[in-house]
Scaffold this motif. Structure first.
Motif, mmCIF file in Angstrom:
data_model
loop_
_atom_site.group_PDB
_atom_site.id
_atom_site.type_symbol
_atom_site.label_atom_id
_atom_site.label_comp_id
_atom_site.label_asym_id
_atom_site.label_seq_id
_atom_site.Cartn_x
_atom_site.Cartn_y
_atom_site.Cartn_z
ATOM 1 N N GLU A 34 -8.481 -16.100 -2.342
ATOM 2 C CA GLU A 34 -9.800 -15.490 -2.333
ATOM 3 C C GLU A 34 -9.912 -14.479 -1.196
ATOM 4 O O GLU A 34 -10.502 -13.414 -1.340
ATOM 5 N N GLN A 35 -9.326 -14.810 -0.006
ATOM 6 C CA GLN A 35 -9.361 -13.889 1.117
ATOM 7 C C GLN A 35 -8.575 -12.609 0.807
ATOM 8 O O GLN A 35 -9.002 -11.516 1.156
ATOM 9 N N GLU A 36 -7.421 -12.756 0.143
ATOM 10 C CA GLU A 36 -6.643 -11.576 -0.221
ATOM 11 C C GLU A 36 -7.404 -10.713 -1.210
ATOM 12 O O GLU A 36 -7.391 -9.487 -1.134
ATOM 13 N N ASP A 37 -8.106 -11.326 -2.156
ATOM 14 C CA ASP A 37 -8.886 -10.573 -3.125
ATOM 15 C C ASP A 37 -10.030 -9.823 -2.452
ATOM 16 O O ASP A 37 -10.415 -8.736 -2.869
ATOM 17 N N ASP A 38 -10.569 -10.411 -1.379
ATOM 18 C CA ASP A 38 -11.664 -9.745 -0.664
ATOM 19 C C ASP A 38 -11.211 -8.443 -0.021
ATOM 20 O O ASP A 38 -12.027 -7.544 0.221
ATOM 21 N N LEU A 39 -9.905 -8.276 0.282
ATOM 22 C CA LEU A 39 -9.389 -7.051 0.901
ATOM 23 C C LEU A 39 -9.135 -5.936 -0.105
ATOM 24 O O LEU A 39 -8.908 -4.796 0.279
ATOM 25 N N GLY A 40 -9.168 -6.258 -1.383
ATOM 26 C CA GLY A 40 -8.905 -5.263 -2.415
ATOM 27 C C GLY A 40 -9.832 -4.065 -2.354
ATOM 28 O O GLY A 40 -9.383 -2.914 -2.358
ATOM 29 N N PRO A 41 -11.154 -4.249 -2.301
ATOM 30 C CA PRO A 41 -12.065 -3.095 -2.215
ATOM 31 C C PRO A 41 -11.830 -2.244 -0.976
ATOM 32 O O PRO A 41 -11.971 -1.014 -1.021
ATOM 33 N N ASP A 43 -8.919 -1.779 0.562
ATOM 34 C CA ASP A 43 -7.722 -0.970 0.296
ATOM 35 C C ASP A 43 -8.046 0.201 -0.627
ATOM 36 O O ASP A 43 -7.528 1.312 -0.445
ATOM 37 N N ALA A 44 -8.890 -0.040 -1.612
ATOM 38 C CA ALA A 44 -9.265 1.027 -2.534
ATOM 39 C C ALA A 44 -10.035 2.125 -1.804
ATOM 40 O O ALA A 44 -9.820 3.319 -2.048
ATOM 41 N N GLU A 48 -8.920 6.006 -1.420
ATOM 42 C CA GLU A 48 -9.818 7.092 -1.823
ATOM 43 C C GLU A 48 -10.086 8.039 -0.650
ATOM 44 O O GLU A 48 -10.131 9.263 -0.822
ATOM 45 N N ARG A 49 -10.234 7.455 0.560
ATOM 46 C CA ARG A 49 -10.454 8.298 1.745
ATOM 47 C C ARG A 49 -9.267 9.230 1.977
ATOM 48 O O ARG A 49 -9.431 10.430 2.252
ATOM 49 N N ASP A 50 -8.052 8.684 1.854
ATOM 50 C CA ASP A 50 -6.852 9.497 2.057
ATOM 51 C C ASP A 50 -6.756 10.609 1.025
ATOM 52 O O ASP A 50 -6.339 11.737 1.339
ATOM 53 N N GLU A 51 -7.150 10.308 -0.218
ATOM 54 C CA GLU A 51 -7.104 11.327 -1.269
ATOM 55 C C GLU A 51 -8.081 12.464 -0.970
ATOM 56 O O GLU A 51 -7.742 13.638 -1.100
#
Length: 209
Positions: A34-41, A43-44, A48-51
């Motif tokens: 669950e903690q790893e899933d919380d980091l998904g947004p 990372d996205a 997006e910032r880098d793009e």
């Protein structure tokens, strides 16, 4: 004795749990996922910032290229307009030069002498105006090296005074505008074997310059 053994195991289990908690470890694998899933947004968002950052940098670079291209085209347009105007004035300079060459140098009366002096002053003033506006006269002296970027060889002939590949005489002066040739100087060039020496390799005159 079994009770003592069980108590020792319970204490060790509690100690291990405490150590895991202090180290940030969760004994529950499901909770860890669950903690790893919380980091998904997050990372996205970083992706997006880098793009957008890359797009912004590309847009700035493209704007700089467009600005430089526009400035270069504007400068070329100005130079072309001045070049056409300069070519029109070269005829005036040529006529003045011919008139001075044909004018009597000696035994001239006062009127003729005054006219010649006026022509000389006019030519000097015109050439000064040329220089002020970046139009320079190209008239190599005898013995100067032939430069295909500035000179046009009208003919080759032997010479006892200058070496092969050097200018013997300027038949018509040339002009350059800010380093760009408006009209090459028309010259006579010493042929191979002139001046008691041989022409250096690679110095063959290109009359098409």
């Amino acid at each position: 004795m079994s009770d003592t053994y069980n108590d020792r195991n319970d204490a060790e289990a509690r100690d291990e749990a405490d150590l895991n908690a202090e180290a940030g470890l969760d004994a529950d694998p499901a909770h860890a996922f669950e903690q790893e899933d919380d980091l998904g947004p997050i990372d996205a968002l970083i992706t997006e910032r880098d793009e957008w950052k890359d797009r912004a940098l590309r847009a700035v670079a493209e704007a700089d290229n467009v600005k430089r291209r526009a400035e270069r085209e504007m400068n070329d347009a100005r130079a072309y307009a001045i070049t056409r105007f300069a070519r029109d004035l070269l005829g005036v300079a040529d006529n003045l030069s011919r008139a001075l060459q044909a004018a009597p140098k000696e035994n001239a009366d006062a009127a003729v002498g005054g006219l010649v002096t006026g022509l000389e002053m006019t030519e000097k003033s015109l050439l000064s105006a040329f220089e002020t506006n970046g139009l320079t006269r190209v008239a190599p002296e005898a013995g100067e090296a032939f430069d295909p970027n500035l000179h046009q060889a009208m003919m080759e002939q032997p010479s006892d005074t200058v070496a092969a590949g050097q200018v013997i005489q300027t038949m018509q002066a040339g002009y350059a505008l800010f380093g760009r040739v408006v009209r090459p100087a028309m010259v006579v060039v010493a042929a191979r074997g002139s001046g008691g020496g041989s022409q250096e390799p690679g110095s063959r005159v290109d009359a098409r310059a």
